[in-house]
Design an enzyme around this catalytic site. Structure first.
Site, PDB file in Angstrom:
ATOM      1  CG  HIS A  84       4.618  -2.808   4.673  1.00  0.00           C
ATOM      2  ND1 HIS A  84       4.573  -1.225   4.660  1.00  0.00           N
ATOM      3  CD2 HIS A  84       3.081  -2.508   4.942  1.00  0.00           C
ATOM      4  CE1 HIS A  84       3.788  -0.656   5.239  1.00  0.00           C
ATOM      5  NE2 HIS A  84       2.840  -1.403   5.120  1.00  0.00           N
TER       6      HIS A  84
ATOM      7  CG  ASN B 112      -1.494  -0.906   1.145  1.00  0.00           C
ATOM      8  OD1 ASN B 112      -2.148  -1.565   0.305  1.00  0.00           O
ATOM      9  ND2 ASN B 112      -2.117  -1.823   2.700  1.00  0.00           N
TER      10      ASN B 112
END
Ligand code: AMP
Ligand code: ZN
Length: 114
Positions: free
Chosen positions: A100, A87
């Site tokens: 991440h 995201n």
């Protein structure tokens, strides 16, 4: 980055349930799992998001996908399948500003995510 929770996980200030670690990458179980398998894969280097990636990060980010494949095999989800997603920014719902990759597996995953 002293205020970054994922950097604190990397340097051991915050505990995590590690599933993989090498000199460049760490993967740990998500604290709030959205699927039976929910692992967060991060580079140890602080990069805030995809928006801050540079050409010098290309090998590192490629390595993350080799690691993802190994984690999927280790957790027994290679055959049934899994999703790896990052995201970026507020509309995507990024809450931790350290790049991440979520690995989600263990159930049928809807598409597109809403
Ligand atoms: P995102 O919302 O895409 O930025 O993802 C951040 C993820 O990190 C969320 O799924 C959180 O549940 C997870 N998370 C936040 N803090 C921790 C922590 N201390 N240990 C493990 N996972 C965490
Ligand atoms: Zn960080």
């Amino acid at each position: 980055m002293e205020d970054c929770i994922f950097c604190k996980i990397v340097n051991g200030e915050i505990p995590s349930e590690k599933v993989y670690e090498d000199d460049k990458v760490l993967a740990f179980k998500d604290i709030n799992p959205e699927a039976p398998v929910h692992v967060v894969i991060i580079p140890k280097k602080h990069i805030s998001s995809i928006n801050e990636v540079t050409a010098e990060d290309e090998l590192l980010l490629g390595h993350i996908f080799t690691v993802a494949k190994e984690i999927a095999a280790k957790l027994g989800v290679s055959e049934n399948g899994y999703r790896v997603v990052s995201n970026c920014g507020k509309d995507a719902g990024q809450t931790v500003p350290h790049i991440h990759f979520h690995m989600l597996a263990g159930r049928v995953l809807g598409w597109p995510p809403c």
